[in-house]
Design a protein around this motif. Structure first.
Motif, short mmCIF file in Angstrom:
data_model
loop_
_atom_site.label_atom_id
_atom_site.label_comp_id
_atom_site.label_asym_id
_atom_site.label_seq_id
_atom_site.Cartn_x
_atom_site.Cartn_y
_atom_site.Cartn_z
N HIS A 88 0.84 -1.21 0.00
CA HIS A 88 0.00 0.00 0.00
C HIS A 88 0.88 1.26 0.00
N HIS A 89 2.14 1.10 -0.43
CA HIS A 89 3.06 2.24 -0.50
C HIS A 89 3.24 2.69 -1.94
N SER A 103 -1.38 -3.38 -5.39
CA SER A 103 -1.18 -2.32 -4.42
C SER A 103 -2.40 -1.41 -4.45
N LYS A 104 -2.81 -0.96 -3.29
CA LYS A 104 -3.94 -0.03 -3.21
C LYS A 104 -3.65 1.05 -2.17
N PRO A 105 -4.14 2.26 -2.43
CA PRO A 105 -3.91 3.34 -1.45
C PRO A 105 -4.86 3.22 -0.26
#
Lengths: 307, 307
Positions: A88-89, A103-105
């Protein structure tokens, strides 16, 4: 054999996400350093073993969690075979071949893994949709609470909270806030630690447009826990500037209850002032609302160094 | 407003994936260059409009498909706001903030999008689980067939085939192979193209450890289509070495039926020989089984240049 591993100086999200994802991937959970007091508390609370400490990537298949930067992994990272990343970076890695990358914010890597579990879609990243047991649910919950500072961090999203509630049900945690405070208090053994230990609770080096920048962070429930050690920490980071080729080293003492951080600055003061659009009076400043290294400290510095 | 956009010199996967993902994200599909004859055939076949040609990233939110390298996007890419990436290539981008990123080592970007659709999980990347209409299914199917060369490419996976069959059902294509051959034949208007046009059918520049490397590829059903133009293409890539600061430029003529490629080499011959562990007799070589730039050409070159 495949190892699921978080970043150097592991925080609870790195440790817990490695354990949970390794369970779903039938792989080994691994770590790149000692557990911090909070992670120790979590594993003890849910009766799980520490991931294996690994010192080389040679001959290993690697699945990264909670980071996407080589500098935050083993020195001989390139000797291993990178299979995938759940994170999540920001993206700070390049590869020579396609890999699995999700990946997700959101607030934590554990949130991304938990979402895959609750949707029954772990197979899209090569995992199995196995049943989530109370212990794994407990460490995933803990990682979400830790990384989002009980949902107070600006990185926290409604999804993190929704997932945490479902995980708490499975883990048998009836009061999330009470458990979270217990966990954060366990983390705040900062008062008993030496300045060196405090500096390395959660320290990360970054490569910013070719310059070496270090950022450490310690979270406290009360500033008084570290008051007597701030000067010694400042001396340590000043020393890193002189001896370790850093351009800037910051240390954040984040007050979870006050929702802000005191930032100790070593290195080029005026660069810091420009990046954060403020004036330093001395070597440190309290910034109200500053909770997240990833979302509030790294981006302005990356931007500053890239110009 | 958000634009979904593939790479420069768009191939069919870049065009079709942009159209399909834009549909699910309620965004605009965009393109960074002219459509190749195959993409023109596909859009005509399913009655869809060309994506909008965009020339600047300024003021735009961008969602990338089919690439994860700045050099393959707009020159002023950094002026836009990157929201997410759906891809099946290596990672060659760094960001200053967390974004949505989903990449899998499968045959096409269209496969990744199709999997999200059939699993009903488009919302994990911010999309809506809308109904897939025949036209969108048709372009997704076409992109899979194009990128996997009718499943013959080494990048093809069983998942690509499984998804293609489901898409064909919705698109009303009863014979996938027959449709695929029709599509590839449409692509093979290479015989009518000028050497310049052939060179740019699918040309990509790469930054390899600071060196500029170019790799173009044209797929033919029969080598005789380009036989008379090879010398002129060789002259063009030799010229790029002299005038455009390239260290190496390769051009692959891939014979889909023979399942191999003739590679024209410009620039440092011995670098090419070392990277591919072979000896060149003249300026070109036929490599049996070589079908994929991404999987079989870029990795050995990246490895060579990083040493």
């Amino acid at each position: 054999m495949m190892y699921v591993v978080g970043h150097k100086n592991p925080d609870s999200d790195s440790i817990c996400s490695a354990i949970a994802l390794a369970y779903f991937l039938d792989a080994f959970p691994a770590r790149l350093g000692e557990l911090n007091p909070e992670s120790q508390f979590i594993l003890k609370r849910f009766g799980l073993m520490e991931p294996e400490l690994i010192k080389t990537a040679k001959g290993k298949e690697l699945f990264l969690v909670d980071h996407a930067e080589k500098s935050q992994n083993l020195d001989d990272f390139d000797k291993g075979k990178l299979i995938g990343i759940i994170d999540h970076h920001k993206i700070g890695i390049s590869t020579t071949e396609p890999i699995i990358y999700l990946s997700k914010p959101v607030g934590s890597t554990a949130s991304v893994i938990s979402e895959l579990y609750f949707r029954g879609i772990l197979d899209i990243i090569g995992g199995k949709n196995k049943e989530l047991k109370a212990d794994i649910a407990g460490v995933l919950l803990s990682a979400i609470l830790s990384d989002t500072l009980l949902f107070k961090s600006p990185t926290a999203t409604p999804l993190d909270k929704e997932l945490a509630e479902k995980l708490a049900d499975i883990a048998g945690i009836s009061d999330i806030t009470a458990y979270g405070m217990e966990m954060l208090t366990a983390k705040s053994t900062v008062g008993k630690m030496t300045p060196e230990e405090i500096l390395h609770i959660d320290y990360k080096p970054f490569d910013m447009s070719g310059k070496k920048v270090g950022i450490g962070q310690a979270e406290v429930i009360d500033m008084s826990e570290v008051a007597s050690k701030k000067e010694a920490i400042q001396n340590l980071i000043d020393e890193m500037i002189e001896k370790e080729g850093y351009d800037m080293v910051l240390f954040l003492v984040t007050d979870i209850m006050k929702e802000g951080s005191e930032v100790l600055v070593a290195g080029n003061k005026s660069s810091f002032e420009t990046a954060f659009e403020l004036k330093l009076d001395g070597k440190s400043v309290f910034i109200d609302g500053l909770m997240s290294r990833k979302k509030q400290v790294v981006p302005p510095l990356e931007k500053y160094y890239s110009n």
